[in-house]
Structure formats: C-alpha cells, structure tokens
Motif scaffolding. Sequence first.
Motif, PDB file in Angstrom:
ATOM      1  N   ASP A  55       0.826  -1.202   0.000  1.00 19.00           N
ATOM      2  CA  ASP A  55       0.000   0.000   0.000  1.00 19.00           C
ATOM      3  C   ASP A  55       0.862   1.253   0.000  1.00 19.00           C
ATOM      4  OD1 ASP A  55      -2.220  -1.621   0.087  1.00 19.00           O
ATOM      5  OD2 ASP A  55      -2.406  -1.514   2.284  1.00 19.00           O
ATOM      6  N   VAL A  56       1.913   1.222   0.802  1.00 17.42           N
ATOM      7  CA  VAL A  56       2.813   2.370   0.871  1.00 17.42           C
ATOM      8  C   VAL A  56       3.497   2.580  -0.473  1.00 17.42           C
ATOM      9  CG1 VAL A  56       4.915   3.251   1.953  1.00 17.42           C
ATOM     10  CG2 VAL A  56       3.165   2.146   3.349  1.00 17.42           C
ATOM     11  N   VAL A  57       3.906   1.508  -1.091  1.00 22.66           N
ATOM     12  CA  VAL A  57       4.582   1.597  -2.386  1.00 22.66           C
ATOM     13  C   VAL A  57       3.634   2.154  -3.437  1.00 22.66           C
ATOM     14  CG1 VAL A  57       5.611   0.226  -4.234  1.00 22.66           C
ATOM     15  CG2 VAL A  57       6.260  -0.200  -1.879  1.00 22.66           C
ATOM     16  N   VAL A  58       2.393   1.680  -3.430  1.00 19.43           N
ATOM     17  CA  VAL A  58       1.409   2.155  -4.416  1.00 19.43           C
ATOM     18  C   VAL A  58       1.139   3.642  -4.216  1.00 19.43           C
ATOM     19  CG1 VAL A  58      -1.014   1.972  -5.115  1.00 19.43           C
ATOM     20  CG2 VAL A  58       0.347  -0.090  -4.789  1.00 19.43           C
ATOM     21  N   ARG A  59       0.953   4.062  -2.968  1.00 12.96           N
ATOM     22  CA  ARG A  59       0.709   5.494  -2.695  1.00 12.96           C
ATOM     23  C   ARG A  59       1.893   6.347  -3.111  1.00 12.96           C
ATOM     24  NH1 ARG A  59      -0.042   5.507   2.999  1.00 12.96           N
ATOM     25  NH2 ARG A  59      -0.665   3.351   3.120  1.00 12.96           N
ATOM     26  N   ARG A  60       3.096   5.863  -2.831  1.00 12.71           N
ATOM     27  CA  ARG A  60       4.298   6.608  -3.195  1.00 12.71           C
ATOM     28  C   ARG A  60       4.417   6.736  -4.719  1.00 12.71           C
ATOM     29  NH1 ARG A  60       9.050   4.102  -0.418  1.00 12.71           N
ATOM     30  NH2 ARG A  60       8.062   5.038   1.385  1.00 12.71           N
ATOM     31  N   GLN A  61       4.112   5.660  -5.426  1.00 10.69           N
ATOM     32  CA  GLN A  61       4.178   5.706  -6.885  1.00 10.69           C
ATOM     33  C   GLN A  61       3.113   6.634  -7.465  1.00 10.69           C
ATOM     34  OE1 GLN A  61       3.970   1.623  -8.142  1.00 10.69           O
ATOM     35  NE2 GLN A  61       6.170   1.290  -7.870  1.00 10.69           N
ATOM     36  N   GLU A  62       1.925   6.643  -6.872  1.00  7.59           N
ATOM     37  CA  GLU A  62       0.871   7.547  -7.347  1.00  7.59           C
ATOM     38  C   GLU A  62       1.262   9.002  -7.115  1.00  7.59           C
ATOM     39  OE1 GLU A  62      -2.578   6.253  -5.270  1.00  7.59           O
ATOM     40  OE2 GLU A  62      -3.000   4.611  -6.669  1.00  7.59           O
ATOM     41  N   ALA A  63       1.843   9.283  -5.953  1.00  3.65           N
ATOM     42  CA  ALA A  63       2.282  10.652  -5.668  1.00  3.65           C
ATOM     43  C   ALA A  63       3.385  11.073  -6.622  1.00  3.65           C
ATOM     44  CB  ALA A  63       2.757  10.760  -4.221  1.00  3.65           C
ATOM     45  N   LEU A  64       4.290  10.155  -6.922  1.00  5.30           N
ATOM     46  CA  LEU A  64       5.372  10.445  -7.855  1.00  5.30           C
ATOM     47  C   LEU A  64       4.827  10.711  -9.260  1.00  5.30           C
ATOM     48  CD1 LEU A  64       8.455  10.617  -8.031  1.00  5.30           C
ATOM     49  CD2 LEU A  64       8.478   8.201  -8.592  1.00  5.30           C
ATOM     50  N   ALA A  65       3.860   9.914  -9.683  1.00  6.89           N
ATOM     51  CA  ALA A  65       3.255  10.115 -10.999  1.00  6.89           C
ATOM     52  C   ALA A  65       2.519  11.457 -11.062  1.00  6.89           C
ATOM     53  CB  ALA A  65       2.304   8.962 -11.316  1.00  6.89           C
ATOM     54  N   ALA A  66       1.817  11.821  -9.985  1.00  7.46           N
ATOM     55  CA  ALA A  66       1.112  13.104  -9.964  1.00  7.46           C
ATOM     56  C   ALA A  66       2.098  14.266 -10.025  1.00  7.46           C
ATOM     57  CB  ALA A  66       0.252  13.202  -8.703  1.00  7.46           C
ATOM     58  N   ALA A  67       3.212  14.148  -9.310  1.00  8.98           N
ATOM     59  CA  ALA A  67       4.220  15.210  -9.344  1.00  8.98           C
ATOM     60  C   ALA A  67       4.835  15.326 -10.738  1.00  8.98           C
ATOM     61  CB  ALA A  67       5.307  14.929  -8.308  1.00  8.98           C
ATOM     62  N   ARG A  68       5.090  14.212 -11.372  1.00  9.39           N
ATOM     63  CA  ARG A  68       5.631  14.241 -12.736  1.00  9.39           C
ATOM     64  C   ARG A  68       4.649  14.883 -13.697  1.00  9.39           C
ATOM     65  NH1 ARG A  68       8.078   8.198 -12.741  1.00  9.39           N
ATOM     66  NH2 ARG A  68      10.090   8.696 -11.794  1.00  9.39           N
ATOM     67  N   LEU A  69       3.358  14.578 -13.533  1.00  6.65           N
ATOM     68  CA  LEU A  69       2.335  15.156 -14.400  1.00  6.65           C
ATOM     69  C   LEU A  69       2.266  16.673 -14.225  1.00  6.65           C
ATOM     70  CD1 LEU A  69       0.097  14.520 -16.421  1.00  6.65           C
ATOM     71  CD2 LEU A  69      -1.465  14.327 -14.487  1.00  6.65           C
ATOM     72  N   ARG A  70       2.326  17.144 -12.980  1.00  7.07           N
ATOM     73  CA  ARG A  70       2.312  18.595 -12.732  1.00  7.07           C
ATOM     74  C   ARG A  70       3.525  19.259 -13.369  1.00  7.07           C
ATOM     75  NH1 ARG A  70       0.917  17.088  -7.462  1.00  7.07           N
ATOM     76  NH2 ARG A  70       3.055  17.501  -6.802  1.00  7.07           N
ATOM     77  N   MET A  71       4.686  18.644 -13.203  1.00  7.13           N
ATOM     78  CA  MET A  71       5.898  19.216 -13.783  1.00  7.13           C
ATOM     79  C   MET A  71       5.820  19.241 -15.303  1.00  7.13           C
ATOM     80  SD  MET A  71       8.737  17.547 -11.224  1.00  7.13           S
ATOM     81  CE  MET A  71      10.124  18.067 -12.172  1.00  7.13           C
ATOM     82  N   GLN A  72       5.243  18.210 -15.908  1.00 13.42           N
ATOM     83  CA  GLN A  72       5.111  18.170 -17.361  1.00 13.42           C
ATOM     84  C   GLN A  72       4.144  19.246 -17.845  1.00 13.42           C
ATOM     85  OE1 GLN A  72       6.926  16.115 -19.384  1.00 13.42           O
ATOM     86  NE2 GLN A  72       6.102  17.370 -21.022  1.00 13.42           N
ATOM     87  N   GLU A  73       3.064  19.472 -17.106  1.00  8.28           N
ATOM     88  CA  GLU A  73       2.111  20.525 -17.478  1.00  8.28           C
ATOM     89  C   GLU A  73       2.773  21.900 -17.405  1.00  8.28           C
ATOM     90  OE1 GLU A  73      -1.146  19.883 -14.854  1.00  8.28           O
ATOM     91  OE2 GLU A  73      -1.962  18.231 -16.036  1.00  8.28           O
ATOM     92  N   GLU A  74       3.575  22.127 -16.368  1.00 10.48           N
ATOM     93  CA  GLU A  74       4.286  23.407 -16.259  1.00 10.48           C
ATOM     94  C   GLU A  74       5.258  23.586 -17.419  1.00 10.48           C
ATOM     95  OE1 GLU A  74       6.210  23.670 -12.482  1.00 10.48           O
ATOM     96  OE2 GLU A  74       4.340  23.480 -11.371  1.00 10.48           O
ATOM     97  N   LEU A  75       5.953  22.509 -17.767  1.00  3.07           N
ATOM     98  CA  LEU A  75       6.896  22.572 -18.879  1.00  3.07           C
ATOM     99  C   LEU A  75       6.178  22.858 -20.198  1.00  3.07           C
ATOM    100  CD1 LEU A  75       9.863  22.237 -19.699  1.00  3.07           C
ATOM    101  CD2 LEU A  75       9.373  19.830 -20.088  1.00  3.07           C
ATOM    102  N   ASN A  76       5.030  22.230 -20.393  1.00  5.64           N
ATOM    103  CA  ASN A  76       4.255  22.480 -21.610  1.00  5.64           C
ATOM    104  C   ASN A  76       3.781  23.924 -21.669  1.00  5.64           C
ATOM    105  OD1 ASN A  76       4.598  19.843 -22.404  1.00  5.64           O
ATOM    106  ND2 ASN A  76       2.613  19.149 -21.656  1.00  5.64           N
ATOM    107  N   ALA A  77       3.348  24.474 -20.540  1.00  7.24           N
ATOM    108  CA  ALA A  77       2.907  25.862 -20.513  1.00  7.24           C
ATOM    109  C   ALA A  77       4.063  26.811 -20.827  1.00  7.24           C
ATOM    110  CB  ALA A  77       2.302  26.196 -19.142  1.00  7.24           C
ATOM    111  N   GLN A  78       5.229  26.537 -20.285  1.00  6.68           N
ATOM    112  CA  GLN A  78       6.400  27.369 -20.582  1.00  6.68           C
ATOM    113  C   GLN A  78       6.766  27.282 -22.058  1.00  6.68           C
ATOM    114  OE1 GLN A  78       9.487  26.024 -17.963  1.00  6.68           O
ATOM    115  NE2 GLN A  78       8.693  27.137 -16.193  1.00  6.68           N
ATOM    116  N   ALA A  79       6.686  26.096 -22.628  1.00  2.00           N
ATOM    117  CA  ALA A  79       7.007  25.930 -24.047  1.00  2.00           C
ATOM    118  C   ALA A  79       6.007  26.695 -24.907  1.00  2.00           C
ATOM    119  CB  ALA A  79       7.007  24.450 -24.412  1.00  2.00           C
ATOM    120  N   GLU A  80       4.745  26.666 -24.519  1.00  3.63           N
ATOM    121  CA  GLU A  80       3.719  27.403 -25.273  1.00  3.63           C
ATOM    122  C   GLU A  80       3.964  28.907 -25.212  1.00  3.63           C
ATOM    123  OE1 GLU A  80       0.794  27.524 -27.911  1.00  3.63           O
ATOM    124  OE2 GLU A  80       1.568  25.665 -27.050  1.00  3.63           O
ATOM    125  N   ARG A  81       4.324  29.413 -24.037  1.00  2.00           N
ATOM    126  CA  ARG A  81       4.632  30.851 -23.914  1.00  2.00           C
ATOM    127  C   ARG A  81       5.838  31.220 -24.771  1.00  2.00           C
ATOM    128  NH1 ARG A  81       3.344  29.986 -18.257  1.00  2.00           N
ATOM    129  NH2 ARG A  81       5.554  29.652 -17.877  1.00  2.00           N
TER     130      ARG A  81
END
Length: 145
Positions: A55-81
Amino acid sequence: LRLVPVPAGSLLSSYGWYILLAAVAIYLLIQKISQSLAARPSRQPAAADAAVEPDVVVRRQEALAAARLRMQEELNAQAERYKEKQRQLEEEKRRQKIAMWESMQEGKSYKGNLKLNQQEVESGASTSTAVPKSKPNKKPLRGGG
C-alpha cells in the motif's frame, strides 16, 4: 629461553602505559561498533510490515506520478509561452521587412523609414503624457566671419 623475557620486559617498561591505553581504546571502539550494528534495522521486513508495504509503495508511486504530471504541465505551458513570443518576434520582423520593401518601392530611404517605424512603435508603447522637449536656440560654435 632467558632471552625472550628481557625484550618483552623492556618493551613493557618503556611503552606499557601506551599499550594499555591503546588496548582500552580498541575495546571501546569494538563496543561502539557492535552497538551501532545492533541498533540498525534489519534488511528483511517483518511480517507485519510486509502487509502494509504494498500500500505504501502504491501510494508513493501515485504521488510520484502526480508530481511528474504537474511538472510536465508546467513545462508544456512554458514551451507554449516561448512559442508565442517567438511568433510575435517573427511577426514583427515580417512587418519591418514589408515596411522596408514598401519604402524601397516608393523610392524612399528604407533605413531612415525603418528608424522612424521603430520610433513610432516605441512611442506607442511609452506613455503619451510626456511633453516633447523644445530645442533651445543655440549659438553656432564658429563665427560667421
């Protein structure tokens, strides 16, 4: 057999206290190392931890995936600007080239016209409340004679 005790006795009489202090220091060092090894958690998880760990591993992986997704969205927004800025710069260059071409077709100096166009763009960007400075009448540096 008599020769063996004489060098050992001589060694103990000369360096006895140093040898004793070194032996005590080594003993204390061994005790400290053994305590730190005993205090370390074991590498194998306990049976109770094994049930919770997935359970701990699954939660940690989900949090890591969410953080990666946020970072990718920020990068995409910067590229668009950045792309938008590049488009604006290219559009401005294109306008200047068109203005230069038109002034050349009319037979005017394209460099002077380009400078005027740039000044118009800059003055449009600056505030229009500024009062233009009048040039004072200056005396010529050389005399008329």
